[in-house]
Design a protein around this motif. Structure first.
Motif, PDB file in Angstrom:
ATOM      1  N   ARG A  11       0.844  -1.199   0.000  1.00  0.00           N
ATOM      2  CA  ARG A  11       0.000   0.000   0.000  1.00  0.00           C
ATOM      3  C   ARG A  11       0.882   1.253   0.000  1.00  0.00           C
ATOM      4  O   ARG A  11       0.658   2.198  -0.770  1.00  0.00           O
ATOM      5  N   ALA A  12       1.911   1.247   0.844  1.00  0.00           N
ATOM      6  CA  ALA A  12       2.839   2.381   0.894  1.00  0.00           C
ATOM      7  C   ALA A  12       3.611   2.514  -0.413  1.00  0.00           C
ATOM      8  O   ALA A  12       3.848   3.628  -0.905  1.00  0.00           O
ATOM      9  N   HIS A  13       4.005   1.388  -0.979  1.00  0.00           N
ATOM     10  CA  HIS A  13       4.754   1.388  -2.236  1.00  0.00           C
ATOM     11  C   HIS A  13       3.936   2.040  -3.355  1.00  0.00           C
ATOM     12  O   HIS A  13       4.464   2.812  -4.165  1.00  0.00           O
ATOM     13  N   ILE A  14       2.648   1.762  -3.390  1.00  0.00           N
ATOM     14  CA  ILE A  14       1.776   2.372  -4.410  1.00  0.00           C
ATOM     15  C   ILE A  14       1.669   3.869  -4.174  1.00  0.00           C
ATOM     16  O   ILE A  14       1.739   4.668  -5.126  1.00  0.00           O
ATOM     17  N   TYR A  15       1.522   4.278  -2.911  1.00  0.00           N
ATOM     18  CA  TYR A  15       1.478   5.712  -2.617  1.00  0.00           C
ATOM     19  C   TYR A  15       2.766   6.401  -3.043  1.00  0.00           C
ATOM     20  O   TYR A  15       2.739   7.531  -3.550  1.00  0.00           O
ATOM     21  N   MET A  16       3.903   5.729  -2.860  1.00  0.00           N
ATOM     22  CA  MET A  16       5.176   6.317  -3.296  1.00  0.00           C
ATOM     23  C   MET A  16       5.201   6.529  -4.806  1.00  0.00           C
ATOM     24  O   MET A  16       5.708   7.533  -5.292  1.00  0.00           O
ATOM     25  N   ASN A  17       4.628   5.589  -5.539  1.00  0.00           N
ATOM     26  CA  ASN A  17       4.649   5.682  -6.997  1.00  0.00           C
ATOM     27  C   ASN A  17       3.779   6.815  -7.530  1.00  0.00           C
ATOM     28  O   ASN A  17       3.988   7.278  -8.643  1.00  0.00           O
ATOM     29  N   ILE A  18       2.783   7.241  -6.740  1.00  0.00           N
ATOM     30  CA  ILE A  18       1.959   8.383  -7.177  1.00  0.00           C
ATOM     31  C   ILE A  18       2.303   9.623  -6.346  1.00  0.00           C
ATOM     32  O   ILE A  18       1.568  10.607  -6.338  1.00  0.00           O
ATOM     33  N   LEU A  19       3.472   9.559  -5.662  1.00  0.00           N
ATOM     34  CA  LEU A  19       4.040  10.681  -4.934  1.00  0.00           C
ATOM     35  C   LEU A  19       3.153  11.189  -3.796  1.00  0.00           C
ATOM     36  O   LEU A  19       3.187  12.369  -3.449  1.00  0.00           O
ATOM     37  N   GLU A  20       2.381  10.289  -3.190  1.00  0.00           N
ATOM     38  CA  GLU A  20       1.652  10.598  -1.956  1.00  0.00           C
ATOM     39  C   GLU A  20       2.571  10.226  -0.791  1.00  0.00           C
ATOM     40  O   GLU A  20       2.342   9.236  -0.067  1.00  0.00           O
ATOM     41  N   LEU A  21       3.621  11.026  -0.610  1.00  0.00           N
ATOM     42  CA  LEU A  21       4.705  10.629   0.291  1.00  0.00           C
ATOM     43  C   LEU A  21       4.293  10.645   1.755  1.00  0.00           C
ATOM     44  O   LEU A  21       4.768   9.812   2.537  1.00  0.00           O
ATOM     45  N   ASP A  22       3.441  11.579   2.152  1.00  0.00           N
ATOM     46  CA  ASP A  22       3.018  11.630   3.559  1.00  0.00           C
ATOM     47  C   ASP A  22       2.257  10.356   3.951  1.00  0.00           C
ATOM     48  O   ASP A  22       2.475   9.789   5.026  1.00  0.00           O
ATOM     49  N   LYS A  23       1.350   9.912   3.066  1.00  0.00           N
ATOM     50  CA  LYS A  23       0.584   8.697   3.341  1.00  0.00           C
ATOM     51  C   LYS A  23       1.503   7.486   3.380  1.00  0.00           C
ATOM     52  O   LYS A  23       1.365   6.609   4.238  1.00  0.00           O
ATOM     53  N   ALA A  24       2.457   7.451   2.441  1.00  0.00           N
ATOM     54  CA  ALA A  24       3.392   6.322   2.396  1.00  0.00           C
ATOM     55  C   ALA A  24       4.244   6.276   3.659  1.00  0.00           C
ATOM     56  O   ALA A  24       4.431   5.212   4.264  1.00  0.00           O
ATOM     57  N   GLU A  25       4.743   7.428   4.082  1.00  0.00           N
ATOM     58  CA  GLU A  25       5.616   7.461   5.258  1.00  0.00           C
ATOM     59  C   GLU A  25       4.862   7.055   6.524  1.00  0.00           C
ATOM     60  O   GLU A  25       5.397   6.327   7.375  1.00  0.00           O
ATOM     61  N   ALA A  26       3.607   7.501   6.651  1.00  0.00           N
ATOM     62  CA  ALA A  26       2.823   7.138   7.836  1.00  0.00           C
ATOM     63  C   ALA A  26       2.611   5.624   7.900  1.00  0.00           C
ATOM     64  O   ALA A  26       2.730   5.014   8.973  1.00  0.00           O
ATOM     65  N   LEU A  27       2.315   5.005   6.767  1.00  0.00           N
ATOM     66  CA  LEU A  27       2.132   3.560   6.722  1.00  0.00           C
ATOM     67  C   LEU A  27       3.421   2.838   7.084  1.00  0.00           C
ATOM     68  O   LEU A  27       3.421   1.864   7.842  1.00  0.00           O
ATOM     69  N   LEU A  28       4.534   3.303   6.527  1.00  0.00           N
ATOM     70  CA  LEU A  28       5.819   2.637   6.752  1.00  0.00           C
ATOM     71  C   LEU A  28       6.288   2.794   8.199  1.00  0.00           C
ATOM     72  O   LEU A  28       6.849   1.856   8.777  1.00  0.00           O
ATOM     73  N   ALA A  29       6.062   3.979   8.788  1.00  0.00           N
ATOM     74  CA  ALA A  29       6.456   4.182  10.187  1.00  0.00           C
ATOM     75  C   ALA A  29       5.659   3.259  11.105  1.00  0.00           C
ATOM     76  O   ALA A  29       6.203   2.677  12.048  1.00  0.00           O
ATOM     77  N   ASN A  30       4.374   3.127  10.823  1.00  0.00           N
ATOM     78  CA  ASN A  30       3.540   2.217  11.609  1.00  0.00           C
ATOM     79  C   ASN A  30       3.967   0.774  11.408  1.00  0.00           C
ATOM     80  O   ASN A  30       4.011  -0.012  12.363  1.00  0.00           O
ATOM     81  N   LEU A  31       4.314   0.436  10.154  1.00  0.00           N
ATOM     82  CA  LEU A  31       4.746  -0.929   9.849  1.00  0.00           C
ATOM     83  C   LEU A  31       6.051  -1.253  10.569  1.00  0.00           C
ATOM     84  O   LEU A  31       6.228  -2.366  11.084  1.00  0.00           O
ATOM     85  N   GLU A  32       6.967  -0.280  10.632  1.00  0.00           N
ATOM     86  CA  GLU A  32       8.227  -0.486  11.356  1.00  0.00           C
ATOM     87  C   GLU A  32       7.950  -0.849  12.814  1.00  0.00           C
ATOM     88  O   GLU A  32       8.532  -1.806  13.353  1.00  0.00           O
ATOM     89  N   LYS A  33       7.052  -0.107  13.462  1.00  0.00           N
ATOM     90  CA  LYS A  33       6.731  -0.377  14.865  1.00  0.00           C
ATOM     91  C   LYS A  33       6.131  -1.766  15.034  1.00  0.00           C
ATOM     92  O   LYS A  33       6.465  -2.502  15.973  1.00  0.00           O
ATOM     93  N   ARG A  34       5.222  -2.117  14.113  1.00  0.00           N
ATOM     94  CA  ARG A  34       4.585  -3.431  14.206  1.00  0.00           C
ATOM     95  C   ARG A  34       5.600  -4.554  14.085  1.00  0.00           C
ATOM     96  O   ARG A  34       5.584  -5.520  14.852  1.00  0.00           O
ATOM     97  N   LEU A  35       6.491  -4.428  13.111  1.00  0.00           N
ATOM     98  CA  LEU A  35       7.462  -5.493  12.877  1.00  0.00           C
ATOM     99  C   LEU A  35       8.457  -5.599  14.023  1.00  0.00           C
ATOM    100  O   LEU A  35       8.847  -6.704  14.419  1.00  0.00           O
ATOM    101  N   LEU A  36       8.884  -4.450  14.566  1.00  0.00           N
ATOM    102  CA  LEU A  36       9.810  -4.480  15.699  1.00  0.00           C
ATOM    103  C   LEU A  36       9.128  -5.088  16.918  1.00  0.00           C
ATOM    104  O   LEU A  36       9.743  -5.833  17.685  1.00  0.00           O
TER     105      LEU A  36
END
Length: 211
Positions: free
Chosen positions: A129-154
């Motif tokens: 989902r974040a990767h798709i947002y990156m491809n359409i340059l919705e960087l804020d949405k992508a970063e929020a997803l990735l930051a949350n994903l980092e916490k979940r995985l850790l």
């Protein structure tokens, strides 16, 4: 037709002689007369829900094998098989060079169909989902997803998810690089610790790499 039909071969031959079908011998396809197609569509109410699911899943498998990802995703959705749908999305997302906004909306809409439990069980869904947002340059949405994903995985601490965590750091580093934030190297250092042999996620399409 031969790929999709699992009945006796003689029945398929008889179907080829049907006045409303035109067989194509080189491809094994059957072309339906428009009026007969409408007739069959209106008779769908006679099928059980299980018959419908089975039919949509068979169609999805056929489209996936043929490389028609968007049709496969749509059919898996109708069959209710979200996990197979996610697998097709993963293959499609890894080979993106660029993506039209309507296709991005299509993929995001289907990723949103995953249940909360499926999202927990398959964290890679949020990565795509974040990767798709990156491809359409919705960087804020992508970063929020990735930051949350980092916490979940850790928090989960599962060794088998270390690669996904590394790819998450790579994506965060790319976002910071695109914004000219000089701390992007810190994310690549974290990624390097998770991916000693490099990433297994083959991606031709993140626009930052194209730059």
């Amino acid at each position: 037709a031969m790929d999709l039909y699992d009945g006796p071969p003689v029945e398929l031959e008889e179907l080829g002689n049907h006045p409303f079908y035109t067989p194509e011998p080189f491809t094994g396809r059957l072309f339906w007369h428009h009026l007969h197609h409408l007739f069959l569509r209106n008779k769908q109410y006679m099928l059980t829900e299980e018959d419908k699911r089975r039919t949509w899943k068979k169609a999805a498998e056929h489209y996936a094998a043929s490389g028609d990802a968007l049709e496969a995703i749509s059919c898996y959705r109708k069959s209710g098989d979200h996990i197979s749908m996610l697998k097709v999305i993963s293959v499609f997302a890894q080979n993106l060079r660029s993506i039209a906004e309507k296709d991005a909306e299509f993929l995001l809409e289907h990723l949103d169909l995953l249940t909360p439990q499926e999202v927990r069980d398959y964290p890679v869904a949020d990565y795509f989902r974040a990767h798709i947002y990156m491809n359409i340059l919705e960087l804020d949405k992508a970063e929020a997803l990735l930051a949350n994903l980092e916490k979940r995985l850790l928090g989960r601490g599962r060794p088998e998810e270390t690669t996904l965590l590394g790819d998450t750091y790579v994506a965060l580093g790319i976002i910071h690089m695109m914004r000219n934030q000089l701390d992007y190297g810190l994310f690549f250092q974290k990624a390097d610790a998770c991916l000693p042999n490099g990433s297994s996620f083959y991606n031709r399409g993140t626009l930052a790499i194209e730059n």
